[in-house]
Design a protein around this motif. Sequence first.
Motif, PDB file in Angstrom:
ATOM      1  N   GLY A  68      38.851  61.372  31.577  1.00 36.29           N
ATOM      2  CA  GLY A  68      37.341  61.425  32.456  1.00 36.29           C
ATOM      3  C   GLY A  68      36.708  60.194  32.414  1.00 36.29           C
ATOM      4  N   ASN A  69      35.580  60.251  33.221  1.00 35.69           N
ATOM      5  CA  ASN A  69      35.033  59.063  33.319  1.00 35.69           C
ATOM      6  C   ASN A  69      33.344  59.163  33.032  1.00 35.69           C
ATOM      7  N   VAL A  70      32.623  58.371  32.446  1.00 36.20           N
ATOM      8  CA  VAL A  70      31.323  58.264  32.343  1.00 36.20           C
ATOM      9  C   VAL A  70      30.810  56.983  33.225  1.00 36.20           C
ATOM     10  N   VAL A  71      30.001  57.049  34.337  1.00 33.17           N
ATOM     11  CA  VAL A  71      30.000  55.892  35.298  1.00 33.17           C
ATOM     12  C   VAL A  71      28.243  55.863  35.468  1.00 33.17           C
ATOM     13  N   LYS A  72      27.881  54.605  35.632  1.00 40.01           N
ATOM     14  CA  LYS A  72      26.539  54.504  35.968  1.00 40.01           C
ATOM     15  C   LYS A  72      26.016  55.065  37.356  1.00 40.01           C
ATOM     16  N   CYS A  73      24.938  55.623  37.514  1.00 45.59           N
ATOM     17  CA  CYS A  73      24.855  56.082  38.830  1.00 45.59           C
ATOM     18  C   CYS A  73      23.423  55.464  39.446  1.00 45.59           C
ATOM     19  N   LEU A  74      23.490  55.085  40.465  1.00 41.61           N
ATOM     20  CA  LEU A  74      22.323  54.453  41.341  1.00 41.61           C
ATOM     21  C   LEU A  74      21.972  55.366  42.547  1.00 41.61           C
ATOM     22  N   LYS A  75      20.616  55.592  42.602  1.00 40.37           N
ATOM     23  CA  LYS A  75      20.288  56.304  43.733  1.00 40.37           C
ATOM     24  C   LYS A  75      19.564  55.588  44.829  1.00 40.37           C
ATOM     25  N   LEU A  76      20.341  55.570  45.876  1.00 42.81           N
ATOM     26  CA  LEU A  76      19.631  54.556  46.915  1.00 42.81           C
ATOM     27  C   LEU A  76      19.823  55.704  48.510  1.00 42.81           C
ATOM     28  N   ASP A  77      18.670  55.983  48.875  1.00 44.21           N
ATOM     29  CA  ASP A  77      18.647  56.478  50.146  1.00 44.21           C
ATOM     30  C   ASP A  77      19.242  57.703  50.324  1.00 44.21           C
ATOM     31  N   ASN A  78      19.251  58.735  49.438  1.00 43.50           N
ATOM     32  CA  ASN A  78      19.873  59.928  49.442  1.00 43.50           C
ATOM     33  C   ASN A  78      21.524  59.781  49.324  1.00 43.50           C
ATOM     34  N   ASN A  79      21.922  58.808  48.729  1.00 42.29           N
ATOM     35  CA  ASN A  79      23.252  58.392  48.453  1.00 42.29           C
ATOM     36  C   ASN A  79      23.308  58.128  46.821  1.00 42.29           C
ATOM     37  N   PHE A  80      24.378  58.544  46.011  1.00 43.68           N
ATOM     38  CA  PHE A  80      24.351  58.281  44.823  1.00 43.68           C
ATOM     39  C   PHE A  80      25.572  57.450  44.611  1.00 43.68           C
ATOM     40  N   LEU A  81      25.300  55.892  44.559  1.00 47.20           N
ATOM     41  CA  LEU A  81      26.234  55.052  44.629  1.00 47.20           C
ATOM     42  C   LEU A  81      26.595  54.117  43.452  1.00 47.20           C
ATOM     43  N   ASN A  82      27.833  53.839  43.059  1.00 51.24           N
ATOM     44  CA  ASN A  82      28.309  53.009  42.072  1.00 51.24           C
ATOM     45  C   ASN A  82      29.748  52.548  42.517  1.00 51.24           C
ATOM     46  N   GLU A  83      29.612  51.353  43.573  1.00 51.05           N
ATOM     47  CA  GLU A  83      30.840  50.810  44.031  1.00 51.05           C
ATOM     48  C   GLU A  83      31.744  50.321  43.384  1.00 51.05           C
ATOM     49  N   LYS A  84      31.260  49.893  42.145  1.00 54.31           N
ATOM     50  CA  LYS A  84      32.264  49.198  41.181  1.00 54.31           C
ATOM     51  C   LYS A  84      32.682  50.003  40.133  1.00 54.31           C
ATOM     52  N   ASN A  85      32.145  51.324  40.084  1.00 49.18           N
ATOM     53  CA  ASN A  85      32.549  52.233  39.175  1.00 49.18           C
ATOM     54  C   ASN A  85      32.395  51.877  37.607  1.00 49.18           C
ATOM     55  N   GLU A  86      31.097  51.341  37.559  1.00 50.77           N
ATOM     56  CA  GLU A  86      30.823  50.644  36.222  1.00 50.77           C
ATOM     57  C   GLU A  86      30.575  51.714  35.023  1.00 50.77           C
ATOM     58  N   GLU A  87      31.318  51.643  34.084  1.00 47.35           N
ATOM     59  CA  GLU A  87      31.292  52.590  33.133  1.00 47.35           C
ATOM     60  C   GLU A  87      29.963  52.428  32.174  1.00 47.35           C
ATOM     61  N   LEU A  88      29.410  53.283  31.487  1.00 48.91           N
ATOM     62  CA  LEU A  88      28.088  53.061  30.889  1.00 48.91           C
ATOM     63  C   LEU A  88      28.500  52.170  29.684  1.00 48.91           C
ATOM     64  N   GLU A  89      27.522  51.341  29.364  1.00 51.43           N
ATOM     65  CA  GLU A  89      27.568  50.550  28.229  1.00 51.43           C
ATOM     66  C   GLU A  89      26.974  50.804  26.950  1.00 51.43           C
ATOM     67  N   TYR A  90      27.396  50.233  25.696  1.00 59.73           N
ATOM     68  CA  TYR A  90      26.682  50.349  24.655  1.00 59.73           C
ATOM     69  C   TYR A  90      26.288  48.989  23.802  1.00 59.73           C
ATOM     70  N   ASN A  91      25.681  49.190  22.777  1.00 60.87           N
ATOM     71  CA  ASN A  91      25.047  48.218  21.961  1.00 60.87           C
ATOM     72  C   ASN A  91      24.189  47.115  22.904  1.00 60.87           C
ATOM     73  N   LYS A  92      23.528  47.716  23.632  1.00 57.50           N
ATOM     74  CA  LYS A  92      22.635  46.782  24.635  1.00 57.50           C
ATOM     75  C   LYS A  92      21.228  46.622  23.663  1.00 57.50           C
ATOM     76  N   GLU A  93      20.456  45.697  24.099  1.00 61.89           N
ATOM     77  CA  GLU A  93      19.108  45.379  23.469  1.00 61.89           C
ATOM     78  C   GLU A  93      18.329  46.623  23.550  1.00 61.89           C
ATOM     79  N   ASN A  94      18.153  46.950  24.804  1.00 60.19           N
ATOM     80  CA  ASN A  94      17.547  48.296  24.863  1.00 60.19           C
ATOM     81  C   ASN A  94      18.323  49.398  25.043  1.00 60.19           C
ATOM     82  N   ILE A  95      18.259  50.496  23.868  1.00 64.27           N
ATOM     83  CA  ILE A  95      18.957  51.529  23.855  1.00 64.27           C
ATOM     84  C   ILE A  95      18.909  52.732  24.659  1.00 64.27           C
TER      85      ILE A  95
END
Length: 107
Positions: free
Chosen positions: A72-99
């Motif tokens: 499966g996939n866990v991808v970032k989701c962006l909400k833009l004008d009634n569309n849910f877009l993530n054209e790059k299909n970017e996976e959720l990331e970890y070990n960020k400064e902000n948890i």
Amino acid sequence: KKGLNIVASSSHLNEKTQEFIDLFKYPNIVSTGSSIKLLWVAEGKADIYPRLSLTSEWDTCAAHAVVKYAGGNVVKCLKLDNNFLNEKNEELEYNKENILNPFFVVY
């Protein structure tokens, strides 16, 4: 797709999540805890999990690994004008400064 099994939180169901769910015809909505939602997608009990409200890395990281290795996939989701877009299909990331996680979709 009709009859899609969508996991969502009844206690965290917000307007953005409802808008996402409304994109599908006659979805079956099931509620459970955050990590369990990801695992149900990995197991095939659910088809999709939109998370359009806050979670922390610890809510998702272990279950994300299970989803990924189940195919499966866990991808970032962006909400833009009634569309849910993530054209790059970017996976959720970890070990960020902000948890805090950005919004994401599991499928």
